[in-house]
Structures are given as structure tokens and as C-alpha cells.
Design an enzyme around this catalytic site. Structure first.
Site, short mmCIF file in Angstrom:
data_model
loop_
_atom_site.label_atom_id
_atom_site.label_comp_id
_atom_site.label_asym_id
_atom_site.label_seq_id
_atom_site.Cartn_x
_atom_site.Cartn_y
_atom_site.Cartn_z
N SER A 35 -2.55 1.79 1.52
CA SER A 35 -3.75 2.41 -0.66
C SER A 35 -4.70 1.42 -0.18
CB SER A 35 -2.18 2.08 -0.96
OG SER A 35 -2.35 1.99 -2.30
N HIS A 72 -4.61 6.19 2.42
CA HIS A 72 -4.49 6.48 1.55
C HIS A 72 -4.92 6.11 -0.26
CE1 HIS A 72 -0.26 7.59 -0.19
NE2 HIS A 72 -0.24 6.78 -1.50
N ASP A 125 -4.51 7.25 -3.89
CA ASP A 125 -3.38 7.34 -4.89
C ASP A 125 -3.94 8.00 -6.47
OD1 ASP A 125 -1.01 5.96 -4.02
OD2 ASP A 125 -1.96 4.52 -3.80
N MET A 139 -3.64 9.12 -10.23
CA MET A 139 -2.70 9.31 -11.09
C MET A 139 -3.63 9.12 -12.75
SD MET A 139 -0.78 5.23 -10.38
CE MET A 139 -0.58 5.30 -9.16
N HIS A 153 -2.70 11.07 -2.60
CA HIS A 153 -1.75 11.15 -2.64
C HIS A 153 -1.74 11.06 -4.08
CE1 HIS A 153 2.02 8.71 -4.58
NE2 HIS A 153 2.33 10.06 -4.10
N MET A 191 -0.59 12.39 -7.73
CA MET A 191 0.39 12.06 -8.54
C MET A 191 -0.21 12.32 -10.41
SD MET A 191 1.34 7.99 -7.71
CE MET A 191 0.41 7.55 -6.53
N MET A 251 9.17 7.89 -1.57
CA MET A 251 8.54 6.94 -2.59
C MET A 251 9.51 5.75 -2.00
SD MET A 251 5.57 7.40 -3.89
CE MET A 251 5.34 6.60 -4.46
N PHE A 298 2.59 2.33 -9.86
CA PHE A 298 2.08 0.55 -9.40
C PHE A 298 1.86 0.35 -8.10
CE2 PHE A 298 3.22 1.60 -14.19
CZ PHE A 298 1.67 1.48 -14.64
N ASP A 320 6.29 4.99 1.00
CA ASP A 320 5.21 3.64 0.09
C ASP A 320 5.95 3.75 -0.65
OD1 ASP A 320 2.81 3.79 -1.72
OD2 ASP A 320 3.09 6.07 -1.76
N GLY A 331 0.25 -1.53 0.90
CA GLY A 331 -1.18 -1.85 -0.33
C GLY A 331 -1.43 -3.06 -0.35
#
Ligand code: DX5
Ligand code: ZN
Length: 226
Positions: A8, A31, A33, A35, A64, A66, A135, A141, A173, A195
Site C-alpha cells: 500500500s 495497492h 487506498d 478514502m 481499494h 473505501m 480487512m 488508517f 489488508d 503499508g
């Protein structure tokens, strides 16, 4: 079963993202993220970042999402250059329709579950997806601790996937590190997001290779390797 490490970039240096991706050449994918500050209490990156990064690397992208309205946005991520698009089951209004739309555009469809969302909701429709993401922290975070209470769900999901006979990747993850990756791999995960364990290392690429070898080792020891 192939072990894949998909770092990540949430913990990478946002001011030098192109170079940061260049530091993980052994990775199996990147990956990303996304958000929206609604589905999770954090705001990160979106379509423009995926489009920009697509120009600087050949590694596959795994977006991903979110976000609150994946039904509206997920297909755009395939068009922006993500090979895999992961949306949350908790956020999707029509997960099967959305997965089919992603596949129709040529993407791999993936669905993510928060730690407290049970896998049985997906048991009858697993083959609609190319990847299940469990998850192992509450999303939002990087840098949180791995939740061991998800391990039984990883085991059950592995059994369900094997029962379908389909090639569905089982990704986890959150909190993946040299200390935790072995037990997740032993439980049946095959695709690992990491990450902070990668980007806080002096040599991120070495961290990727180390994590991969630990995951493989745990898998061989338990006889999962086939
Ligand atoms: C959390 C994100 C993760 C996170 C992983 O909501 O989905 O991908 O960045 O970071 P670590 O490996 O530090 O837990
Ligand atoms: Zn993620």
C-alpha cells in the site's frame, strides 16, 4: 498456490509518489487506498492519482475503494488503469451488478469486508468475484495493529474458495508485518497488502521479498502448498 505481496502506498511519501513506486519493483502489484472521508474518517487519493501513476509503472494496480458510493465510482477506476477494483460490501447497493460491470470493462472485481462483517453473506456468490479482501484492521488508517480475531474468518473463507474450484485470490489488508504475515498465510490468505512494513523499511523492496518468503514458508510448513 501463489503468494503475492501488494504494498500500500498510503505510507509512502506523497510528494514523490512516482519514485516511491520505483522502490518496490519486486512487488506483485500496487495497492492504492482511496478514502472519501465518509465511508472512513480519512481522505486520501482518487482517480487523478491512479491516472497519473499509471504512466510511471507497469505494475498492476489494485484500487481499494473505501468510499460511500462505489456503485457510482468503481467502474471509472478500471478505465483509469486499475487491473483490480475492490469495493466494500458494506457500501455497495448492488454488489453483484457492480462486480459484473467491473468485469465487463475488463477489470478484476474484488469485494472487501470490514473485520466485523461475516463472510457467510458472500458464501453463495463467491464466484462473482476475482478476489475477496478481508480487512485485518478497521479501514481508515495505516500503521494499525493486526487483528488476530479475523484469523478464523480467513480460514473459513479459504475453505469456501477452495470449495468453488474457481481461481479467487484471498487478500488481507492491515497490520501485515514480518511478525503477523506467517499466521495469516497459514490461515489461507495468498495476497498480502503491507503499508508501513514496506515503506517504513530502509529498503522497501527487500521488505517485500522478505514478507513473501515468510508467507511462503508458513504455507509450506502447514502443507497448504499445492
Ligand atoms: C487501511 C488501508 C490499508 C493500510 C495498510 O484502511 O486499507 O491498505 O494502508 O497499512 P498497514 O500495512 O500499515 O496497516
Ligand atoms: Zn487498503
Amino acid at each position: 498456490m501463489t503468494v503475492r505481496i501488494t504494498p500500500s502506498i498510503l505510507n509512502a511519501d506523497f510528494a514523490r509518489m512516482g519514485e516511491e513506486i520505483g522502490r518496490i519493483s519486486s512487488a506483485d502489484g500496487v495497492h492504492i487506498d482511496v478514502m472519501d472521508n465518509h465511508f472512513v474518517p480519512n481522505l486520501t487519493m482518487g482517480l487523478p492519482m491512479v491516472e497519473a501513476l499509471r504512466k510511471v509503472t507497469d505494475l498492476p494496480f489494485d484500487a481499494h475503494l473505501m468510499i460511500e458510493d462505489p456503485d457510482r465510482w468503481a467502474p471509472d477506476y478500471v478505465e483509469a488503469g486499475a487491473q483490480t477494483v475492490t469495493f466494500h460490501l458494506e457500501a455497495a447497493k448492488a454488489p453483484i451488478r457492480l462486480a459484473r460491470e467491473i468485469r465487463k470493462l475488463g477489470g478484476r472485481a474484488a469485494v472487501a469486508l470490514k473485520p466485523a462483517t461475516p463472510i457467510h453473506q458472500l458464501a453463495d456468490v463467491l464466484t462473482e468475484f476475482d478476489q475477496i479482501l478481508l480487512m485485518t484492521v478497521e479501514p481508515g488508517f495505516g500503521g494499525q495493529s493486526f487483528l488476530d480475531c479475523v484469523l478464523p474468518k480467513i480460514r473459513r473463507t479459504r475453505e469456501l474458495i477452495d470449495g468453488t474450484g474457481a481461481e479467487i485470490w484471498l487478500q488481507i489488508d492491515g497490520g501485515v508485518s514480518a511478525e503477523t504475515i506467517g499466521r495469516a498465510s497459514e490461515a489461507g490468505a495468498d495476497t498480502f497488502v503491507a503499508g508501513s512494513a514496506v515503506y517504513r523499511a530502509d529498503d522497501p523492496d527487500e521488505a517485500v521479498r522478505h514478507l513473501r518468503s515468510l508467507a511462503r514458508q508458513a504455507r509450506t510448513l502447514t502443507g497448504h502448498e499445492h
